[in-house]
Scaffold this motif. Structure first.
Motif, short mmCIF file in Angstrom:
data_model
loop_
_atom_site.label_atom_id
_atom_site.label_comp_id
_atom_site.label_asym_id
_atom_site.label_seq_id
_atom_site.Cartn_x
_atom_site.Cartn_y
_atom_site.Cartn_z
N VAL A 80 12.56 -39.87 8.25
CA VAL A 80 11.25 -40.34 7.79
C VAL A 80 10.82 -41.47 8.73
N HIS A 81 9.76 -41.23 9.47
CA HIS A 81 9.28 -42.23 10.43
C HIS A 81 8.42 -43.29 9.76
N ASP A 82 7.61 -42.87 8.81
CA ASP A 82 6.74 -43.84 8.15
C ASP A 82 6.08 -43.20 6.93
N LEU A 83 5.57 -44.06 6.09
CA LEU A 83 4.64 -43.66 5.03
C LEU A 83 3.34 -44.41 5.27
N ASN A 84 2.86 -44.30 6.51
CA ASN A 84 1.69 -45.07 6.94
C ASN A 84 0.44 -44.78 6.13
N VAL A 85 0.39 -43.60 5.52
CA VAL A 85 -0.79 -43.25 4.73
C VAL A 85 -1.05 -44.29 3.63
N LEU A 86 -0.01 -45.01 3.24
CA LEU A 86 -0.15 -46.02 2.19
C LEU A 86 -0.83 -47.29 2.70
#
Length: 346
Positions: free
Chosen positions: A94-100
Motif C-alpha cells: 500500500v503506497h498511500d491512501l492519498n484520496v483522504l
C-alpha cells in the motif's frame, strides 16, 4: 508499469532488480515479474519477465508452482484467485491512501478505500512504504490481524557523471519541481517565488496529468508577470532528470499528499536543499534537514524559502542532506521484502 515516467514504474523495476540480486547472491530461484504487454513497456527483456497474455484470464499455469504473489499497488487490477490456488500467499504493498487528503468528495474517498479493502481481504501480509501510510491504513481499513510492515522505498542512485541536458537548458539559476502536474502536487503556490526572486526560473518536469490545471497555472503565471520564467516541460528522460537535479538551486515540492515522496531523496542525494509541504509523509522522508511550508500563503512560501536558503548556506547543510538520503537504500528494502516473503512460506 504502463507509465515509464511514474514513481510506481521505478518502484517495480528497482525492487525486482534488487530482490533478484539478493536471490542470486543466495543462489535462490529468481522472482518473476508479471508485466503488461511489451508494446507498453520500455524495459529490455529479462529471463525473469513473464508478459501478460489475453488467455491468462482463463489459464494461469505459472501459478501452479508459485508460492508468493506480490501485488505492488493498493488499487491494482491483477490479483490471483485464491480459490483456484489456495496454496498461494499474497503480499500487498500500500503506497498511500492519498484520496483522504486531496479534498475529494466523500463518495470518491469511500470507493477508493473499499477497493483497497478488497485487496487487503485477499492478502496475507501488507507492506506500507511509510509510517504515515501505515497509520492511515490502520485508521481507515480493517487488517483483521494480518501483519503490516513498513518498508521504505529505495533511492535511484545518481550516475557518477551527468551529461548535458537534451531538453530545455536554462541560462540562469532555477528551482526544480518533479511530479505529475495536477492539483494534488500544488505547484501553483510556488509562483510567488518567481515574484520575489527575479533572477530565478522555475522548471517543473512530469506528465501533464490535468490539462485544465496546466492551463490555469500558465494563466496565473501570465497574470503575475512571471510566465517567461516558468517552464512546464512535461516528461523528460532519466538522463535529463538527473541533469536538472544536479544543477538546480533547490527542489520545491509543495504536494498536498504523498505516500513517500521519491523526488525529495533524489534531490537530497546531490546535497540540494528541499522545500516541502508539511503534509502526509513528507516530514518523515525529508527529516530535519528539509524546509517546510506550513501553509501556502504567498508570504509563507517566500519567507520559508528565504530563511531556508540562508540556513543552507550558513550552516553548510549539504553533507547532512546527503546523509539523510542515504537512509533509503534499495538493497536494504529488497532484503526486507524477501524476509516478508519467507515469513509466509514457513
Amino acid at each position: 508499469m504502463k507509465f515509464p515516467h511514474s514513481g510506481l514504474y521505478h518502484y517495480c523495476q528497482n525492487l525486482a532488480q534488487h530482490i533478484n540480486s539478493v536471490l542470486l547472491e543466495e543462489e535462490q530461484e529468481l522472482m518473476r515479474m508479471y508485466l503488461p504487454p511489451n508494446k507498453k513497456l520500455t524495459l529490455t527483456d529479462e529471463p525473469w519477465h513473464l508478459v501478460e497474455r489475453k488467455w491468462h484470464k482463463f489459464l494461469q499455469p505459472f501459478l501452479n508452482d508459485c508460492q508468493v504473489w506480490h501485488a505492488p499497488f493498493q488499487s491494482g487490477r491483477i490479483l490471483p484467485n485464491k480459490r483456484k490456488f489456495p496454496h498461494l500467499k499474497v503480499v500487498l504493498t500500500v503506497h498511500d491512501l492519498n484520496v483522504l487528503h486531496e479534498g475529494k468528495p466523500e463518495q470518491e474517498q469511500q470507493k477508493s478505500i473499499a477497493r483497497t479493502q478488497t485487496l487487503i481481504d485477499q492478502s496475507d501480509a501488507i507492506v506500507c512504504i511509510s509510517e504515515f501510510t501505515k497509520n492511515d491504513l490502520l485508521s481507515h481499513c480493517h487488517t483483521n490481524g494480518k501483519p503490516v510492515h513498513v518498508i521504505y522505498n529505495g533511492l535511484n542512485r545518481s550516475p557518477t557523471s551527468v551529461g548535458d541536458v537534451a531538453a530545455y537548458k536554462p541560462n540562469r539559476e532555477f528551482l526544480l519541481g518533479i511530479g505529475y502536474l495536477n492539483k494534488k502536487k500544488n505547484f501553483h503556490v510556488l509562483l510567488p517565488l518567481l515574484q520575489s526572486n527575479p533572477d530565478l526560473e522555475l522548471i517543473i518536469i512530469g506528465h501533464h496529468d490535468d490539462p485544465a490545471y496546466v492551463s490555469q497555472m500558465k494563466e496565473w503565471a501570465q497574470n503575475e508577470d512571471v510566465a517567461e520564467r516558468l517552464h512546464l516541460l512535461g516528461t523528460v528522460s532519466e538522463a535529463d532528470k538527473m541533469w536538472y537535479l544536479s544543477h538546480c538551486k533547490a527542489l520545491v515540492h509543495p504536494s498536498l499528499a504523498e505516500g513517500f515522496g521519491l523526488p525529495v531523496i533524489e534531490a537530497m542525494q546531490f546535497g540540494k536543499p528541499v522545500f516541502l509541504s508539511d503534509r502526509t509523509s513528507l516530514p518523515e522522508v525529508g527529516g530535519k534537514v528539509a524546509f517546510y511550508f506550513t501553509d501556502f500563503e504567498a508570504s509563507t512560501i517566500q519567507n520559508v524559502f528565504k530563511k531556508g536558503m540562508s540556513a543552507y548556506q550558513e550552516q553548510a547543510l549539504a553533507t547532512a542532506i546527503i546523509d539523510n538520503a542515504k537512509r533509503f537504500n534499495w538493497d536494504k528494502s529488497a532484503r526486507e521484502y524477501v524476509s516478508v516473503y519467507r515469513s509466509l512460506m514457513q
